[in-house]
Design an enzyme around this catalytic site. Structure first.
Site, PDB file in Angstrom:
ATOM      1  N   ASP A   1     -12.847   8.600 -24.585  1.00  0.00           N
ATOM      2  CA  ASP A   1     -12.936   9.644 -25.623  1.00  0.00           C
ATOM      3  C   ASP A   1     -14.322  10.281 -25.725  1.00  0.00           C
ATOM      4  O   ASP A   1     -14.461  11.328 -26.353  1.00  0.00           O
ATOM      5  CB  ASP A   1     -12.556   9.060 -26.988  1.00  0.00           C
ATOM      6  CG  ASP A   1     -11.125   8.579 -27.019  1.00  0.00           C
ATOM      7  OD1 ASP A   1     -10.306   9.112 -26.254  1.00  0.00           O
ATOM      8  OD2 ASP A   1     -10.826   7.655 -27.795  1.00  0.00           O
TER       9      ASP A   1
ATOM     10  N   ARG B   1       7.572  30.052 -19.913  1.00  0.00           N
ATOM     11  CA  ARG B   1       7.676  29.179 -21.089  1.00  0.00           C
ATOM     12  C   ARG B   1       6.280  28.855 -21.607  1.00  0.00           C
ATOM     13  O   ARG B   1       5.302  28.959 -20.862  1.00  0.00           O
ATOM     14  CB  ARG B   1       8.237  27.822 -20.676  1.00  0.00           C
ATOM     15  CG  ARG B   1       9.695  27.759 -20.476  1.00  0.00           C
ATOM     16  CD  ARG B   1       9.984  26.384 -19.911  1.00  0.00           C
ATOM     17  NE  ARG B   1      11.412  26.194 -19.768  1.00  0.00           N
ATOM     18  CZ  ARG B   1      11.946  25.327 -18.927  1.00  0.00           C
ATOM     19  NH1 ARG B   1      11.184  24.582 -18.143  1.00  0.00           N
ATOM     20  NH2 ARG B   1      13.259  25.194 -18.860  1.00  0.00           N
TER      21      ARG B   1
ATOM     22  N   GLY C   1      -7.401  11.390 -27.800  1.00  0.00           N
ATOM     23  CA  GLY C   1      -8.514  11.769 -28.684  1.00  0.00           C
ATOM     24  C   GLY C   1      -8.043  11.759 -30.121  1.00  0.00           C
ATOM     25  O   GLY C   1      -7.502  12.739 -30.602  1.00  0.00           O
TER      26      GLY C   1
HETATM   27  O1  F6P Z   1      -9.510   4.364 -25.587  1.00  0.00           O
HETATM   28  C1  F6P Z   1      -9.363   5.213 -26.693  1.00  0.00           C
HETATM   29  C2  F6P Z   1      -7.977   5.699 -26.743  1.00  0.00           C
HETATM   30  O2  F6P Z   1      -7.730   6.153 -25.468  1.00  0.00           O
HETATM   31  C3  F6P Z   1      -7.601   6.784 -27.750  1.00  0.00           C
HETATM   32  O3  F6P Z   1      -7.861   8.098 -27.386  1.00  0.00           O
HETATM   33  C4  F6P Z   1      -6.126   6.514 -27.928  1.00  0.00           C
HETATM   34  O4  F6P Z   1      -5.659   6.993 -29.135  1.00  0.00           O
HETATM   35  C5  F6P Z   1      -6.083   5.031 -27.887  1.00  0.00           C
HETATM   36  O5  F6P Z   1      -7.113   4.619 -27.028  1.00  0.00           O
HETATM   37  C6  F6P Z   1      -4.773   4.441 -27.443  1.00  0.00           C
HETATM   38  O6  F6P Z   1      -4.890   3.067 -27.519  1.00  0.00           O
HETATM   39  P1  F6P Z   1      -3.759   2.008 -27.113  1.00  0.00           P
HETATM   40  O7  F6P Z   1      -3.931   1.755 -25.651  1.00  0.00           O
HETATM   41  O8  F6P Z   1      -4.048   0.811 -27.916  1.00  0.00           O
HETATM   42  O9  F6P Z   1      -2.460   2.656 -27.403  1.00  0.00           O
END
Ligand code: F6P
Length: 342
Positions: free
Chosen positions: A128, A163, A171
């Site tokens: 992120d 489309r 993020g």
């Molecule tokens: O690593 C951060 C992140 O990629 C976020 O952007 C995302 O919301 C989250 O991890 C997802 O996490 P998990 O793998 O626990 O679903």
């Protein structure tokens, strides 16, 4: 000296490159030996270890994921967590810990180091790119490349069917992946968590794109939220920061765009594809340098610090400061990119 290494939180391309950098320099230059802890903070909490020596890091540079495993275990929330970690480190004769993680994992390292005397050095990671203390985190470049390639591909299928293609990228709190991949991929609309969006404005941009005989691509970060009033109550939830969230924003957008413009719309959610697979050359470079500098911190006895990138230099910053603030997209930068919308 024996050094423990762990990787915590969501995985990210480049973790293995950091581990390799730490072990190669630690063994070859400082004569250290290493203990790998499995699955983030769960490893030291439960004394769960894995062999970590030169043969163990051979060939791992281009591999995604982490050879140590990862988890979101928080030892500060576990029964007797701090005492158990200290006891396991003493039993294994581990005198220093290199902690590779994002905000949560490094937040624990900051407290263990600052309040409980556990000597930790931090290495920042997250796709992120939202840690304020470092210009870039490794994993981000790879994620942006994957998202950009996806957008490039979606252009051709969008054009064939005239489309709208909505692409939802990761993020939750920061729109860096959306902004960079959206710009690189020539998206017509980019929506980020930092700026509430107006669905009517999005539909105007979409319509004007069709008028110019192009099929629009809308890139949306998973944490982007419409303005109050655009959402109905059942769409809402609260995230761990207490912020309003709209789960499935990509699907929601496609439905609203179809309803309001009469144009066909489809959604692609990139999800964990952005986090998997081999790291880009830039991420291998950054991750390796972070690893080399992290083991230097251990050698200097500079604990409670985190390595960070400032311009092209790797610097050391206090761990507590490093985890205090998220880096979000500046409104000025978002406005600059806005010239391409519509
Ligand atoms: O690593 C951060 C992140 O990629 C976020 O952007 C995302 O919301 C989250 O991890 C997802 O996490 P998990 O793998 O626990 O679903």
């Amino acid at each position: 000296m024996r050094v423990g290494v762990l990787t915590g939180g969501g995985d990210c391309p480049g973790l293995n490159a950091v581990i390799r950098g730490i072990v190669r320099k630690g063994v070859q230059e400082y004569g250290y030996d290493f203990v790998g802890f499995r699955d983030g903070w769960r490893g030291p909490l439960e004394g769960d270890t894995v062999r970590l020596d030169i043969p163990a890091v051979r060939g791992i540079l281009p591999r995604g994921g982490t050879i140590l495993g990862s988890s979101r275990t928080n030892p500060l929330k576990a029964d007797d967590g701090i005492r158990r970690i200290k006891a396991n480190l003493a039993k294994l004769d581990v005198q220093a810990l290199v902690v590779i993680g994002g905000e949560d994992t490094l937040g624990v390292a900051a407290r263990l180091s600052g309040e409980y005397g556990v000597p930790c050095v931090g290495v920042p990671k997250t796709i992120d790119n939202d840690l304020a203390a470092t210009d870039y985190t490794f994993g981000f470049d790879t994620a942006v490349n994957i998202a950009t390639e996806a957008i490039d591909r979606l252009h051709t299928t969008a054009e064939s069917h005239m489309r709208v293609l909505v692409v939802e990228v990761m993020g939750r709190h920061a729109g860096w992946i959306a902004l960079h991949s959206g710009l690189a991929g020539g998206a017509n609309v980019i929506l980020i968590p930092e700026q509430r969006f107006d669905i009517e404005q999005v539909c105007d941009w979409v319509t004007s794109r069709f008028r110019a005989s192009y099929a629009p691509i809308v890139v949306v970060a998973e944490g982007a939220v419409p303005k109050d009033g655009d959402m109905v109550l059942k769409d809402r939830s609260l995230d761990s920061f207490g912020h309003v969230r709209l789960s499935g924003v990509g699907e929601w957008l496609a439905k609203e765009i179809e309803k309001r413009t009469g144009k066909e719309a489809r959604t692609t959610v990139l999800g964990h594809v952005q986090r998997g697979g081999t790291p880009s050359a830039f991420d291998r470079w950054l991750a390796t340098r972070f690893g080399l500098h992290a083991i230097d911190c251990v050698h200097d006895g500079d604990f409670g610090t985190m390595v960070a990138l400032r311009a092209t230099d790797i610097v050391r910053v206090p761990l507590a400061e490093a985890t205090a603030r998220l880096k979000t997209v500046d409104p000025g930068l978002y406005q600059e990119i806005g010239v391409f919308f519509g």
